[in-house]
Design a protein around this motif. Structure first.
Motif, short mmCIF file in Angstrom:
data_model
loop_
_atom_site.label_atom_id
_atom_site.label_comp_id
_atom_site.label_asym_id
_atom_site.label_seq_id
_atom_site.Cartn_x
_atom_site.Cartn_y
_atom_site.Cartn_z
N ASP A 64 -23.79 -24.96 54.09
CA ASP A 64 -23.55 -25.54 52.76
C ASP A 64 -22.12 -25.36 52.28
O ASP A 64 -21.80 -25.70 51.14
CB ASP A 64 -24.51 -24.91 51.74
CG ASP A 64 -25.96 -25.23 52.05
OD1 ASP A 64 -26.22 -26.32 52.59
OD2 ASP A 64 -26.83 -24.39 51.76
N ALA A 65 -21.23 -24.84 53.13
CA ALA A 65 -19.84 -24.60 52.71
C ALA A 65 -19.12 -25.94 52.53
O ALA A 65 -19.18 -26.82 53.38
CB ALA A 65 -19.12 -23.75 53.74
N LYS A 66 -18.44 -26.07 51.40
CA LYS A 66 -17.71 -27.30 51.11
C LYS A 66 -16.49 -27.44 52.01
O LYS A 66 -15.77 -26.47 52.26
CB LYS A 66 -17.25 -27.30 49.65
CG LYS A 66 -18.38 -27.35 48.66
CD LYS A 66 -17.86 -27.30 47.25
CE LYS A 66 -19.02 -27.25 46.27
NZ LYS A 66 -18.54 -27.11 44.90
N ASN A 67 -16.28 -28.65 52.50
CA ASN A 67 -15.09 -29.02 53.27
C ASN A 67 -14.91 -28.26 54.58
O ASN A 67 -13.82 -28.26 55.13
CB ASN A 67 -13.82 -28.88 52.43
CG ASN A 67 -13.87 -29.76 51.21
OD1 ASN A 67 -14.30 -30.90 51.27
ND2 ASN A 67 -13.45 -29.23 50.07
N LEU A 68 -15.93 -27.61 55.08
CA LEU A 68 -15.84 -26.93 56.37
C LEU A 68 -16.05 -27.97 57.46
O LEU A 68 -17.05 -28.67 57.48
CB LEU A 68 -16.88 -25.81 56.48
CG LEU A 68 -16.87 -24.99 57.76
CD1 LEU A 68 -15.55 -24.23 57.89
CD2 LEU A 68 -18.04 -24.02 57.77
N LYS A 69 -15.11 -28.08 58.37
CA LYS A 69 -15.15 -29.11 59.40
C LYS A 69 -15.73 -28.62 60.72
O LYS A 69 -15.76 -29.36 61.70
CB LYS A 69 -13.74 -29.65 59.63
CG LYS A 69 -13.17 -30.31 58.39
CD LYS A 69 -11.74 -30.72 58.59
CE LYS A 69 -11.19 -31.26 57.28
NZ LYS A 69 -9.75 -31.45 57.34
N THR A 70 -16.18 -27.37 60.75
CA THR A 70 -16.70 -26.77 61.97
C THR A 70 -18.15 -26.34 61.76
O THR A 70 -18.49 -25.77 60.75
CB THR A 70 -15.86 -25.54 62.35
OG1 THR A 70 -14.50 -25.94 62.47
CG2 THR A 70 -16.33 -24.92 63.65
N VAL A 71 -18.99 -26.62 62.76
CA VAL A 71 -20.36 -26.13 62.76
C VAL A 71 -20.36 -24.85 63.60
O VAL A 71 -19.84 -24.82 64.71
CB VAL A 71 -21.34 -27.17 63.36
CG1 VAL A 71 -22.74 -26.59 63.47
CG2 VAL A 71 -21.32 -28.44 62.53
N PHE A 72 -20.94 -23.78 63.02
CA PHE A 72 -21.00 -22.48 63.69
C PHE A 72 -22.46 -22.03 63.65
O PHE A 72 -22.99 -21.73 62.58
CB PHE A 72 -20.10 -21.48 62.99
CG PHE A 72 -20.05 -20.13 63.65
CD1 PHE A 72 -19.30 -19.93 64.79
CD2 PHE A 72 -20.77 -19.06 63.13
CE1 PHE A 72 -19.24 -18.69 65.41
CE2 PHE A 72 -20.72 -17.81 63.74
CZ PHE A 72 -19.95 -17.63 64.88
#
Length: 145
Positions: A64-72
């Motif tokens: 749900d982190a805003k503007n995070l471009k990476t899936v971890f």
């Protein structure tokens, strides 16, 4: 003292720099300075992805982190489960944390163990499963669409 491989160091630095880049771009719209999550807060029982079947535990960190471009993500594949054979559409890294298993890449099957990192490239096909009677825990990192 156990020697750390240069590949492992490069892998960790790559994750660090991806995170820094994402945080820098997120700061313009997201005022939080960091997000701390723990396995117990994000663990969810799920079937094996890509029609793999069986029982797995998925850990979707920072979903749900805003503007995070990476899936971890972390995933524990229970005995008898798998991530099903599928076509890869973006670069994706699998890193084996614990357990032993088998990965199939473009029709070739090979063993995987803790410390192994596998980069799957667009256009390749792959699946992964634990060896019988064991669990396999992996990290999965890829760019969001």
């Amino acid at each position: 003292m156990k020697k750390i491989s240069s590949f492992y160091i490069s892998f960790i630095f790559s994750l660090f720099f991806i995170g820094i880049q994402n945080l820098a771009s997120a700061q313009s719209t997201d005022t939080s300075k960091f997000i701390l999550q723990n396995d117990v807060n994000v663990a969810k029982e799920e079937p094996g992805t890509h029609n793999g079947g069986g029982k797995t535990i998925g850990y979707n960190f920072f979903g749900d982190a805003k503007n995070l471009k990476t899936v971890f993500r972390k995933r524990t594949l229970k005995a008898g489960s798998s991530i099903g054979y599928h076509l890869q559409k973006e670069d994706e890294i699998y890193y084996v944390l614990s357990g032993n298993g088998k990965m199939k890449m473009n029709g070739e099957t090979f063993s995987v163990k803790p410390g192994d990192a596998i980069l799957t490239r667009p256009g390749s096909s792959h699946s992964i499963e634990p060896n019988p009677n064991t669990d396999l825990t992996i990290l999965i990192v890829y760019g969001k669409k």
